[in-house]
Structure formats: C-alpha cells, structure tokens
Write a protein that holds these residues in place. Structure first.
Motif, PDB file in Angstrom:
ATOM      1  N   LYS A 120       0.825  -1.203   0.000  1.00 36.43           N
ATOM      2  CA  LYS A 120       0.000   0.000   0.000  1.00 36.43           C
ATOM      3  C   LYS A 120       0.861   1.255   0.000  1.00 36.43           C
ATOM      4  O   LYS A 120       0.600   2.215  -0.741  1.00 36.43           O
ATOM      5  N   LYS A 131      -6.492  -1.944  -0.604  1.00 42.80           N
ATOM      6  CA  LYS A 131      -7.263  -1.595   0.590  1.00 42.80           C
ATOM      7  C   LYS A 131      -8.259  -2.692   0.946  1.00 42.80           C
ATOM      8  O   LYS A 131      -8.459  -3.020   2.121  1.00 42.80           O
ATOM      9  N   TYR A 190      -6.333  -5.384   2.491  1.00 44.75           N
ATOM     10  CA  TYR A 190      -5.901  -4.941   3.817  1.00 44.75           C
ATOM     11  C   TYR A 190      -7.042  -5.065   4.829  1.00 44.75           C
ATOM     12  O   TYR A 190      -6.866  -5.556   5.946  1.00 44.75           O
TER      13      TYR A 190
END
Length: 719
Positions: A446, A600, A603
């Motif tokens: 990220k 994301k 994540y």
C-alpha cells in the motif's frame, strides 16, 4: 540462604562504590595536593577539611584496575540479570572525574582498559554459553541519550524526542525505541560503536572529550525453559551520566552553557529524588521532574538491583565538588529497593502447584477430622461450623477415597481440556503470525502504491504546468505575429503612397520643363535639358534611399514572420505531445488508484482475519483461565508476551572451561544462548552439535564464532 529464598521478593540497599582518579595536569599545576585520605583497601574516605568520614561498600584508589572495579561493583548485577532480576549500574560525579572511563573505557576492545559496558557483554554471553541446554534466550539492545531533556535514540538518530511510558506489565519504558536483537558479542560492540559515534560530545576547559548528555545502555535478556515452558526476563541498565559543571571552571558559553544548565538541572532533580526516598518527611517522590529520574524510577526505590559508582577527583582544586559527590553517594546508600525475579509461570508449573495445594488441603482436612474425633472422645465439644470443614470423616474412609478419586478424575479431564486448548492457542498464534506477516506485506504494498501515485500526480502537475507555459508562449507569439502583420501592411501602404507621390512629382516636373522649353529659344533648350536632368537626379536620390531602406525592412519583417510561423507550428506539435502525455499519465493514475482500492480491500480483509483470530485467542485464554480457576480455586495465569522462539543450536566452548566473566552459580544453572530469528528478531539458543572455532573479529577473545550454532545474523538461516 537457599536460592529460592534469594529469588523471593526482598528488600536490599543500593550498593555504592567510590572511585578516585589520578590527578591531571591542570590539578598538578594548581597545587598537586590531595584533599582526602583513601586507604589502600577499605570502605571509608576521610576529608580533613570537613573532619568527616564517608562510609561506602568499597573505595577504590586512583591506581585501581578496571577489572577490579568491574568484578566488585558491576559483575554481581550482571549475574543477577541472568537469573531474571532487573539491574542498574550507573556512574555519578563532576565533569572530567572518570565516569565515561569507568563505564566504557578508552577502547572497548582493550582487555585491560575496557570499562563496565564492554566487560558486561563478555559476562552475559559467558553465562549464556554455560547454561543448560534446555534454556533458550533472546537478547536485545537499546542505546539512548538524554540531551537537553530530550531522549534521542542513538541507534536511529532520527528519533530525537522519545517519550517515557509506564504500564503494569512492562513498568517504566521508553516508547518507540530501537531494539536491536543480537546473537553474539560483536553485534553488541557494533551497536556500541554506532551509539558512541552519534553521542553528543564537546571540548571544555576541564575535559577534551566532555559528555554533553546522559547515556543509557539497555539490555534485555529473556530466557525460556523448554521443559516447563517458564519464562524469566532480566533488564539491565548501564548509565553514564554527564558530569555536573561549574561554568567558572569549564568556561562554557553559548550552546555549551545551555547544555550545562540542562545537565545540572537533571542532576539536581536526581538528587531531589534521592532526598525524597531517604527522608521520611517527604510524601511524594518527584520522579517526573526530569527525564533522567523518570527513566531510572525502577532503579531508585523500585524493582532493581542497583550499583552506584561515584567518581571523584582527589585534588584540592576540586575539593568542593568531591565533597558534594561523596555526600550524594552517602545519601544514595540509604535507598532501599524491593527486588524480585521477573518470572512468568507456565501452565505446567501452575498444574504442579495446584496438585501440591490439593494434596496439602486433603492432608489438612484429614488432620482436622482426626483432631475433631480426638476432641469428641475426650468430651470436648466441637462447633458445628468447624465440623463442616472436615470432608473426609474417619468413620467413612470409603466415601473419602471415592471423593478423592472423583476429584482426581475431574482434574485429569481438566488437564486434557487444558492441553487441547493450549494446542489450539498455539495454532491460533501461528495463524496470527502468518496474518501479521501478510498484513505487513499489504501495508508495504500500500505504501509503495501511494508513493507511486504521488509521483504520478507530481509528474502530471509538472506536465500540466509545462503545457500551460507553452500555451502562454503560443498566445504571445500569435500576438506578436498579428502585430508584425499589421506593421507589414502599414509599410506596404506607406511604400505605395511614396511611389504615387514620386510619380506625381515627376509628372509635374515634366510638365514644367515642357512649358519652359516652349517659352525659351533653341540654345536655351539644350541648357535647360541638362539642368533638368541634374535636378531630376538630385530629387531622386533621397527617394531611392528611402525606398531601399523600406525594402530591407520589408525583407527582415518577412524573414521574422516566417520564423514565427515555423515556431508556432513547432509549439503546436509540442502541445499535442504534452496532451498525449497527460492522457497517458491520467490512465496510469487511474490504474494505480484501482490497484490501491484492491490493496485496501485486501488490507481490510486481513484486518478482519486478525480481529477474528485475536477474538478466538481471547476466548481460548478465558476458557483456559476458567479451567485453572475451577481446579485451583481462582488461581490466575499471566499472559505470555514473549516472542515465540525458534530453536537454534547448542553453544559450547571448545576448551570446555568457564569464561572469565561468569560466576559458578551462573555457570551451573544459568542461561543458554538461543538466536531464534523470528521475522523481526534474533534469538540465541543453546543446542548445537558441531561447534566451529573461529577467531573473533576484534582479536581480543579466542572464542568460536556463532556460525553453526546461532545462524547467519543477516538472514536468520542456520549455516
């Protein structure tokens, strides 16, 4: 006193040692007189000017060797750390009194003159190498300095304002400090060199290498018993304080003066803490008045074995500072610390203790029942509430045996259930570690994507800026082109008007000449013709010059016009290329944003998995505690917060002898090294089959290196 009694919590005083240094050149030039009487081997210092005798645990003269000071003042603290105690050794004194010489020495690799900190390294690893094979270790090092009341990490100088925190589990600690995991002596020496390089030093009138900050060397030794899974943690603090200064003697000014103010302020706060601990009138100990006293809170009146080395000058030139230092040491000797082993019991140990308590309880109940029967046989009444305590009545031995068997069966079931829960917890721990690694990888991906997006945005902004500039240039060139076109048209009109005027003037002159010819005679005609030709030439000269100049201007303007047209076409091409580049950048940014959204999502998914695993571990921990509470009557289990070890090899010395820095008690039952290299740490383990003898890199010790028993310190792989 047995080892068990020594390891139990008990109160002990701070050990205070006094060390005098030889006189320096400045003191010899002043007078060279000695201000105090110091015996060859003793515990007292007599100051004739004040007629006062100071008593300490040990007093070292100016001819005392470094090893002698270390063996008495610091080595017992090191051995206690290997048994699981907290330990602190710090040096206090005026500037240029020998504190840094005592704690570090002039050269950390010089066997004769090295100080407390490098000798501690050899003692720690000697104790580890001579430990039992079923003991596993983790050793980590941190080095910080307190400079102008700001805590700076010397292993990572970017961290220059660390905070001090406190909790029940860890006590007082420095947050976000770099903890370097080490597997051999040389790795600690490398960290020491890096810390010494980053430490704040300066030159004063009293000392050419004056320490301008308080140095704190922190070493943590975690040891795990692989048989009963118990854990001990020993924390060692080695502190080299900056010296108190008199500005009149040091000649400090400017930045040095500000440093001296902060040093004296922190040392004054340390003195106030010692006064509050030794004077019963004080109801509050001001640990929070300075960062130094806050970090040393456990060492002064807390859970730590502490040794204070006060360093003094024997010269009359520094008599006032010497007496002040001696009084400081005498007050510090009155402080009492309550020390205990930082021991975390395992489930196996708790089960053994539970069995012992159950057996003791059954024996006591049987004894109560027999005593009650004896009292009743002699006619002594027994209260009913006391009789209810007896579970096993002598008249019913079968019932007692059945209840005991039932309790043992229940206990065995709980043990099996506890074992299953422990296995499930270990599996969940492994899954949590894997998820943590994946989460860390997702974070890194990220961050990389964010960096790429930022770079792309910056490049796009740069391209747009260049495009705007090029558009402005194109507009300016177009305006210039229009202005030049207008000027060219005006020049054309002006030249045409001049030509018309010239033609009109010639026609008028021709008419006048014809009229004059008609009016004059034949001889006059020839003369007037020549005159007319000369006058015609004189009138044509300025007009021809002006026409030629206008032609040149017209040619120059035409050339400039063609150049502007070519430049305009080139700028149009560049603008179109810039538009294409911006379109490609926009497409790339859109792709990176899509990748970021996907990252994301991954994540968040990993976070959800980690939360689920944590919740499952909490449930298992609560069930484990409930099982133990049901079997032991409420006995709790502390949570294990040590990093899960990875076994290495056994560390043996080739000569089979005990190293120079280990005591017999540590060699007999002390710790063993294990460099278990987890994802972010190194562990030192004590099981190896083939020791390899290699010379140490520094050439100061002839011990084998860590290859073959500790693994490669860079990759964490076994060699």
């Amino acid at each position: 006193m047995s080892v068990k009694d020594i390891d139990d919590p008990h109160e002990e005083s701070i050990k205070v040692c006094c060390r005098f240094r030889p006189q320096n050149n400045l003191e010899r030039q002043q007078s060279g007189k000695i201000c105090c009487d110091v015996p060859e081997i003793g515990t007292t210092v007599y100051v004739p000017s004040t007629d006062h005798t100071f008593v300490y645990d040990r007093v070292f003269r100016w001819d005392a060797a470094q090893k002698e000071v270390y063996d008495y003042a610091a080595k017992p603290i090191i051995n206690a750390v290997l048994r699981g105690f907290n330990g602190t050794v710090f040096a206090y004194g005026q500037t240029a009194s020998g504190k840094t010489y005592t704690m570090e020495g002039p050269d950390i690799e010089d066997q004769v003159y090295q100080g407390v900190i490098p000798r501690m390294v050899w003692s720690i690893f000697d104790g580890i190498y001579h430990a039992d094979e079923h003991i596993e270790f983790l050793v980590k090092v941190s080095i910080v300095e307190i400079y102008n009341e700001r805590i700076r990490d010397l292993l990572d100088p970017k961290k220059d304002n660390l905070k001090v925190h406190e909790d029940k589990a860890r006590g007082v600690f420095i947050g976000e400090v770099t903890e370097s995991y080490v597997g051999c002596e040389q790795e600690i020496f490398e960290a020491m060199r890096a810390g010494h390089y980053n430490r704040s030093m300066a030159v004063t009138n009293m000392n050419e290498h004056s320490s301008r900050s308080h140095l704190i060397f922190m070493l943590t030794v975690e040891q795990k018993n692989l048989h009963d899974r118990s854990v001990k943690v020993g924390k060692l603090h080695l502190v080299d304080l900056a010296g108190s200064e008199k500005v009149a003697k040091t000649g400090a000014s400017g930045e040095r003066l500000d440093e001296a103010k902060n040093i004296n302020r922190s040392l004054s706060a340390l003195g106030n803490v010692i006064n509050a601990l030794t004077d019963k009138k004080y109801t509050h100990v001001p640990y929070r008045d300075s960062k130094l006293s806050r970090v040393l809170q456990e060492s002064l009146g807390g859970n730590a074995k502490t040794s204070l080395i006060i360093t003094c000058s024997p010269s009359v030139f520094n008599e006032q500072e010497t007496v002040s230092t001696l009084r400081f040491g005498q007050r510090a000797k009155m402080i009492k610390n309550v020390v205990k082993v930082n021991h975390e019991r395992s489930a196996e140990e708790l089960k053994v203790l539970l069995e012992k308590k159950d057996l003791n309880l059954l024996e006591l109940r049987s004894r109560i029942a027999s005593l009650e029967q004896l009292l009743r046989s002699r006619g002594v009444p027994v209260p009913e509430d006391m009789g209810s305590l007896a579970v096993a009545q002598p008249a019913k031995p079968d019932e007692s045996r059945e209840s005991i068997a039932e309790m043992m069966d229940h206990l065995q079931d709980k043990r099996l259930e506890l074992k299953e829960n422990a296995e499930r917890i270990s599996e969940l721990n492994r899954a949590l570690d894997e998820s943590t690694r994946q989460l860390r990888g997702s974070d890194e991906a990220k961050q990389r994507l964010m960096a790429r997006i930022m770079d792309a945005d910056n490049e796009r902004e740069k391209t747009e800026y260049e495009r705007d500039e090029q558009r402005c240039q194109v507009e300016q060139i177009m305006h210039e082109k229009q202005a030049l076109g207008g000027e060219i048209e005006e020049l054309h009109k002006h030249s045409q008007s001049l030509i018309q005027n010239l033609a009109a003037a010639e026609s008028s002159r021709d008419a006048a000449l014809v009229a004059a010819a008609n009016a004059g005679g034949a001889g006059g005609v020839m003369e007037s013709a020549s005159d007319r030709e000369e006058r015609h030439k004189d009138a044509d000269r300025p007009l021809k010059k002006k026409v030629s100049q206008l032609d040149k201007n017209l040619e120059q303007l035409t050339v400039m016009y063609h150049k502007l047209v070519a430049q305009n076409s080139g700028l149009k091409v560049e603008v179109s290329e810039s538009d294409k580049k911006i379109q490609r950048k926009d497409q790339r940014i859109a792709q990176l944003e899509r990748n970021l959204r996907e990252a994301k999502q991954k994540y968040e998914k990993l976070l959800t998995q980690c939360a689920n695993l944590t919740a499952a571990m909490d449930v298992m921990g609560r069930s484990k505690n409930n099982i133990l509470n049901s079997t032991s009557g409420g006995a709790g289990v502390r949570r294990n917060n040590i990093v899960r070890p990875v076994r290495g090899g056994v560390a043996q010395r080739l000569d089979g002898t005990e190293g120079p820095g280990v005591d017999a008690d540590v060699a007999a039952g002390g710790p063993n090294v294990a460099a278990a290299f987890a994802p972010a740490d190194r562990r030192v383990s004590a099981s190896m089959q083939e020791p390899v003898s290699e010379p140490s890199p520094s050439g100061t010790r002839g011990r084998e290196n860590s290859r073959g028993r500790l693994g490669d310190p860079l990759t964490g792989l076994r060699v």
